[in-house]
Every structure is written in C-alpha cells, then in structure tokens.
Design a protein around this motif. Structure first.
Motif, mmCIF file in Angstrom:
data_model
loop_
_atom_site.group_PDB
_atom_site.id
_atom_site.type_symbol
_atom_site.label_atom_id
_atom_site.label_comp_id
_atom_site.label_asym_id
_atom_site.label_seq_id
_atom_site.Cartn_x
_atom_site.Cartn_y
_atom_site.Cartn_z
ATOM 1 N N PRO A 182 16.999 -18.622 25.099
ATOM 2 C CA PRO A 182 17.494 -17.676 26.108
ATOM 3 C C PRO A 182 18.656 -18.212 26.938
ATOM 4 C CG PRO A 182 15.101 -17.718 26.086
ATOM 5 C CD PRO A 182 15.550 -18.843 25.226
ATOM 6 N N ARG A 183 18.671 -19.521 27.207
ATOM 7 C CA ARG A 183 19.777 -20.103 27.984
ATOM 8 C C ARG A 183 21.082 -20.027 27.194
ATOM 9 N NH1 ARG A 183 16.314 -19.237 30.669
ATOM 10 N NH2 ARG A 183 15.268 -20.425 32.301
ATOM 11 N N THR A 232 21.709 -17.828 24.784
ATOM 12 C CA THR A 232 22.046 -16.409 24.715
ATOM 13 C C THR A 232 22.771 -15.973 25.985
ATOM 14 O OG1 THR A 232 20.182 -15.891 23.254
ATOM 15 C CG2 THR A 232 21.084 -14.081 24.568
ATOM 16 N N GLU A 233 22.259 -16.422 27.109
ATOM 17 C CA GLU A 233 22.866 -16.076 28.396
ATOM 18 C C GLU A 233 24.271 -16.656 28.526
ATOM 19 O OE1 GLU A 233 21.920 -16.816 33.163
ATOM 20 O OE2 GLU A 233 20.417 -17.290 31.639
ATOM 21 N N LYS A 234 24.448 -17.876 28.062
ATOM 22 C CA LYS A 234 25.746 -18.547 28.188
ATOM 23 C C LYS A 234 26.817 -17.905 27.316
ATOM 24 C CE LYS A 234 28.018 -23.024 27.289
ATOM 25 N NZ LYS A 234 28.735 -23.121 28.582
ATOM 26 N N LYS A 293 26.541 -14.953 25.422
ATOM 27 C CA LYS A 293 26.467 -13.499 25.202
ATOM 28 C C LYS A 293 26.330 -13.166 23.715
ATOM 29 C CE LYS A 293 27.275 -13.425 29.575
ATOM 30 N NZ LYS A 293 26.122 -13.453 30.498
ATOM 31 N N SER A 345 23.184 -13.561 20.574
ATOM 32 C CA SER A 345 21.751 -13.813 20.430
ATOM 33 C C SER A 345 21.480 -15.144 19.735
ATOM 34 C CB SER A 345 21.101 -12.683 19.626
ATOM 35 O OG SER A 345 21.212 -11.458 20.327
#
Length: 319
Positions: free
Chosen positions: A48-49, A51-53, A55, A57
């Motif tokens: 998730p980190r 993915t967040e960084k 954008k 998946s």
C-alpha cells in the motif's frame, strides 16, 4: 561500428527512460506462501505504501506450493522489466536448494537481489496447556521419548523446520517434523494441541503468546527480544549454537536494468522505513534490515553455505 554504438546508445537511453517511468503499470509482488504468514505480512505492509507513492497498484499474489519454489520459479521466468518481484523468506533462496532435486531455478544466479527487508528470531512455542514449561522440560522429554514429540513447521525447508533440526543436532535428541502448507495452519494445530511444539517466527505468533494461546519457552537470537523480554534465549536455557534469524527479502527476475533496479531498491527501502510500516514491523518483533543489493548478495552467499552444512550434517531430506 558506428551503427553498433548508435544501437547501444539507444538501448541505454531506453533503459534510462524505463527506469524514469517505472512503474508505468501495475506491479505484482509474488509471495510464494499462503496468506497470513510472515512473508505475506511483509508484502501486504509495503504494497500500500508503494501504491500510494507511485499511484500504480502494487498487488500481492500468493503463489504457494512446493516449499515456495512454485512462486520462485514463476518470478524467475518473468520479464525483468520491474513489473514482477518476489517477496520471500530465506527458504527458497538458501535452504530448499539443498533439499530438493530438479529445481527449475538457481537462487544465486537467476535473480537480482533488491534488499533483505526484515529479520526476526524464531521462538520455541508449545500449546498453552502443554506440560512443558521450559526448554529443559522439552529436552528431558525428547531424551526419554526419542522420536515421539512432534514439531510443526510452515513447510519442508522453512526456517522453523531447519531450526528444529538444528536444535535436535545440538541437544542430541530427535523429534518428528510435521510440515504444513504455511504458518497459519501450523499455528492453528499447535494451539489446538494436534502438535506438541514449533519454532515459529516471533512476529507471526507474538499475538498468540501474549493472548495466552501459546507458551513461549525460548528464542533463537543472541539476546532477548524487546517484544518478549521475559522469554530467555536458547543460550540462556543451556542450548548453544542455535542462533537463527528468519528473514524476508525482495528479489527480481535476473536482468533488471541497473537504473531500474536502483530506483526499485530505493522505493522498497523507503516503504520499509515508512514510520507506520516500521512501527508495525518492530512492534511484533521484526528488525529492519533494508540493506543494499550488494550487501544482500554477500549475505545470501553466507546463509546458503551455512544451511548447506546444517542439512548435510543432519542428512536432512524432505522426501
């Protein structure tokens, strides 16, 4: 000759552009074990980190089976384009190659090391209602009843399997190895009393220990763990030379362009050291490693030789 250099230059430009644009599509983190175990925990914490960084998946895909070798083989065959990584324990990289014939990958040649993410000791656990309240109790029972006490593991060739084998070697005892398809089913049967003991990754069972569902007898680190400060080390309990660290690492298919590898390494290390992720790891007994590819490669060579010796000394097989 000019055409050759021109083609080479274009190739280098393409590699550099690929690294700059990475990731330009979804990335798959292959975990070669079932959900719920230590390796799966690591992948699902950092995914998730990332993915967040970026954008994009970062998806966890559990390809379990054959002691982690199915997932490892899948990654070995994947394109070295940054779209596929293996998040694995030490088993498929330094233990299983000495136990299984006909592997479809060479752990030292077929992957590009990215980083060892975390490491943690194993802990000797028994069911909460077990009559064994100390390591001395276990050794006494093993000597009085050779080959009768069962030790669960997450699978043949896992660190918990080999820790039990090393424990038997160092104490001059024998037990029965009971392999499971992952840590979670081994935990369930241990708590239910279907098996007598296990050397489990501390991070995967600390909640059961603190919840009174398992009893911890000793850990395999040189010093006590801050998450279980009242549990002695095996050395303190009188058993030496059974210092074992389980570890989780990230590798890519061989041939990852150096610039892309460097960018991926920096991204994974940043995710591992994210304050929330770091707290999540250390609170359950993980130690953050996050080393360089070169350090990882050197460490893997040493671990590979160490477990080869243990397996050959014990004449251990997984037939």
């Amino acid at each position: 000759m000019k055409k050759h250099f021109a083609a080479l230059a274009l190739g280098l430009v393409a590699f550099a552009a690929g690294a700059q644009n990475w990731p330009d599509k979804s990335v798959t983190l292959i975990v070669p074990f079932p959900p719920g175990g230590s390796t799966d925990q690591v992948a699902r914490a950092i995914g998730p980190r990332l993915t967040e960084k970026f954008k994009q998946s970062f998806l966890v895909d559990n390809k379990a089976g054959a002691t982690g070798t199915i997932g490892a083989t899948f990654v070995k065959r994947a394109a070295p384009d940054g779209a596929t990584f293996l998040v694995t324990s030490l088993g498929p990289l330094v233990i299983v190659p000495h136990l299984m014939k006909g592997l479809l990958y060479d752990p030292l040649k077929d992957f590009d090391p990215i980083t060892v993410a975390v490491a943690s000791p194993n802990v000797l656990v028994v069911p909460a209602d077990s009559p064994h309240k100390s390591v001395a109790d276990v050794i006494a029972y093993l000597k009085a009843n050779p080959g009768k006490m069962t030790f669960a593991s997450a699978g043949n060739g896992s660190s918990d399997h080999l820790t039990a084998e090393l424990f038997w070697q160092q104490t001059g005892t024998t037990g029965i190895h009971v392999p499971y398809k992952g840590g979670s089913p081994a935990h369930t049967d241990l708590m239910g009393g279907q098996v007598n003991a296990s050397f489990q990754n501390i991070n995967s069972v600390v909640q059961y220990i603190k919840g009174g569902k398992m009893r911890a007898l000793a850990i395999t680190s040189p010093k006590r763990s801050p998450v279980l400060p009242d549990v002695p080390t095996l050395a303190e309990a009188g058993v030496r030379n059974v210092e074992v660290a389980s570890w989780q690492a990230i590798v890519a298919p061989k041939g990852l362009p150096p610039a892309l590898r460097d960018k991926a390494h920096a991204a994974f290390v940043e995710a591992i050291n994210d304050p929330k992720v770091k707290e999540q790891f250390t609170s359950i007994g993980f130690e953050i490693v996050a080393n360089t590819p070169a350090q990882f490669a050197e460490f893997q060579q040493k671990e590979y030789a160490r477990w080869k010796k243990v397996i050959e000394t014990g004449k251990i097989t997984i037939d």
